[in-house]
Design an enzyme around this catalytic site. Structure first.
Site, PDB file in Angstrom:
ATOM      1  N   SER A 203       1.310  -1.487  -0.199  1.00 63.98           N
ATOM      2  CA  SER A 203      -0.455   0.146  -0.551  1.00 63.98           C
ATOM      3  C   SER A 203       0.956   0.887  -0.022  1.00 63.98           C
ATOM      4  CB  SER A 203      -0.694  -0.126   1.209  1.00 63.98           C
ATOM      5  OG  SER A 203      -1.446   0.933   1.177  1.00 63.98           O
ATOM      6  N   THR A 204       0.781   1.904   0.932  1.00 65.22           N
ATOM      7  CA  THR A 204       1.498   3.464   0.855  1.00 65.22           C
ATOM      8  C   THR A 204       2.804   2.537   1.575  1.00 65.22           C
ATOM      9  OG1 THR A 204       0.137   4.132   2.239  1.00 65.22           O
ATOM     10  CG2 THR A 204       2.075   5.478   2.716  1.00 65.22           C
ATOM     11  N   HIS A 231      -2.858  -1.316  -2.984  1.00 61.89           N
ATOM     12  CA  HIS A 231      -4.417  -0.638  -3.261  1.00 61.89           C
ATOM     13  C   HIS A 231      -4.332   1.111  -3.795  1.00 61.89           C
ATOM     14  CE1 HIS A 231      -4.440  -2.157   1.580  1.00 61.89           C
ATOM     15  NE2 HIS A 231      -4.939  -3.446   0.508  1.00 61.89           N
ATOM     16  N   MET A 324      -0.434   0.971   5.124  1.00 63.28           N
ATOM     17  CA  MET A 324      -0.731   1.669   6.157  1.00 63.28           C
ATOM     18  C   MET A 324      -2.000  -0.046   6.595  1.00 63.28           C
ATOM     19  SD  MET A 324      -2.758   4.372   5.664  1.00 63.28           S
ATOM     20  CE  MET A 324      -3.456   4.998   6.332  1.00 63.28           C
ATOM     21  N   ASP A 327      -3.988  -4.891   6.309  1.00 56.44           N
ATOM     22  CA  ASP A 327      -4.640  -6.202   4.643  1.00 56.44           C
ATOM     23  C   ASP A 327      -3.907  -6.873   4.710  1.00 56.44           C
ATOM     24  OD1 ASP A 327      -6.197  -7.156   3.048  1.00 56.44           O
ATOM     25  OD2 ASP A 327      -5.538  -5.293   1.673  1.00 56.44           O
TER      26      ASP A 327
END
Length: 385
Positions: A203-204, A231, A324, A327
């Site tokens: 993600s991030t 994401h 973050m 998940d």
């Protein structure tokens, strides 16, 4: 895609809020974003400026944790300002504001390769700023996650307006990493079975990590198919696949519903779709669906990992990279329950140690590694095929 703000709480907001600088040539956008953020405990607008040159000057004299940086501005645009801001303060977290277009996605991807931590879709007054719950949740969640990561940086400079180190509490101290009983590859007493598929969640900070890991893997002996859930919204995943192909040399593309999974290819979950794998006769095929978001995300890592565990059993290697939230934790547990292997990126090299931290502290990882060591570890296991 909305983020879960509750997963990124910060400590003692009154004494040391996360200090944010807004950089946008639109006074209207800056004013509306300011009102959103000032309503959030633990966030303070430390500066609000109209172009990149003003942002550099403000950063030189102010203590800033997170910068929201627009791309198109007069005097100095965001892409020109980005490396200059990082030169002033290499640890500051920069979120690029980008339009949800192919051009905007391509620029955002290049910005992340240059050092930006993340991006956020540029707000519109009619949709996002006039009561847009999803935009607010994503903006606040990213600021809090990146701000907390910034607070863990021991090299963070102190400038006027910043709190001294003693008053910078870090909420939710990270529990100790617990290595899965199988142990790291180099410590195992019996040879692990090579995977038939490699599944990656991020993600991030994920695009930067993916470029690094996949580039080294391509130079190695990895021939297994690779499935990735990052994401990102639609359009951005299209550009991500193009950048992976260009940077790493893999044949990377968004997965298509019903497509047979082939060796030597990288499949990216398209924005706004969960991507899973099903067994169909002798083949493994991709399936895309719009089932409800999981962990506030679609695509989500968990459904992908549950499906690869069901389809491949113990011959799954999962890697959870920076991001973050949490998940990938439940999906990683399914992989381990089926006999597969999970590894994670360590805290020191993660932009945000949420997703990898969740699996690392749950005791399901066979290794928790710095980013430069992940690809060599995967190559070593994949070569046992």
């Amino acid at each position: 895609m909305a983020s879960d703000p509750s997963s990124t709480a910060v400590g003692s907001p009154a004494s040391d809020p996360i200090r944010v600088m807004l950089v946008d040539d639109s006074a209207v956008v800056r004013g509306l974003v300011t009102r959103i953020l000032e309503a959030e405990p633990g966030i303070q607008i430390a500066a609000s400026v109209g172009n990149g040159q003003m942002a550099i000057s403000a950063l030189e004299r102010s203590d800033i944790d997170v910068i929201i940086l627009d791309i198109e501005m007069p005097v100095m645009d965001g892409m020109t300002a980005l490396p200059k801001l990082l030169q002033v303060d290499p640890g500051v977290k920069i979120i690029m504001q980008s339009t949800l277009t192919l051009k905007g996605a391509d620029i955002s991807m290049r910005a992340m390769q240059m050092g930006a931590a993340d991006y956020i879709p540029k707000p519109t007054a009619t949709r996002d700023l006039a009561g847009g719950i999803e935009f607010k949740a994503e903006l606040v969640g990213k600021i809090k996650a990146l701000g907390q990561a910034r607070r863990r940086d021991p090299k963070r400079p102190i400038r006027p307006g910043g709190a001294p180190p003693a008053s910078r509490p870090i909420a939710n101290p990270v529990p100790k990493v617990q290595i899965h009983p199988a142990g790291p590859l180099q410590l195992r007493t019996h040879a692990a079975e090579a995977p038939d598929i490699i599944a990656i969640g991020s993600s991030t900070g994920g695009p930067q990590a993916l470029f690094a890991v996949l580039g080294i893997m391509r130079a190695g002996t990895v021939s297994q198919p690779i499935v990735i859930t990052q994401h990102m919204p639609a359009t951005f995943t299209t550009i991500l696949a193009e950048h992976i192909s260009r940077v790493s040399g893999w044949e990377a593309r968004e997965g298509q519903d019903g497509e047979v999974v082939r060796n030597g290819r990288v499949y990216i979950a398209p924005g706004d779709f969960h991507m899973v794998i099903e067994t169909k006769g002798p083949d493994k095929v991709l399936r895309l669906n719009k089932n409800p978001p999981e962990n506030f995300c679609r695509p989500s890592v968990d459904p992908m990992l549950r499906s690869v565990a069901a389809a491949y059993g113990k011959r799954v290697l999962t890697c959870i990279l920076t991001g973050m939230g949490s998940d990938g934790l439940k999906g990683g547990q399914a992989v381990v329950a089926s006999g597969g292997t999970v590894i994670a990126q360590d805290e020191a090299t993660s932009v945000v140690w949420g997703m990898p931290g969740a699996v690392a502290t749950a005791g399901i990882c066979s290794a928790v590694l710095p980013l430069p060591e992940i690809a060599p570890w995967i190559i070593k296991l994949a070569a046992r095929r």
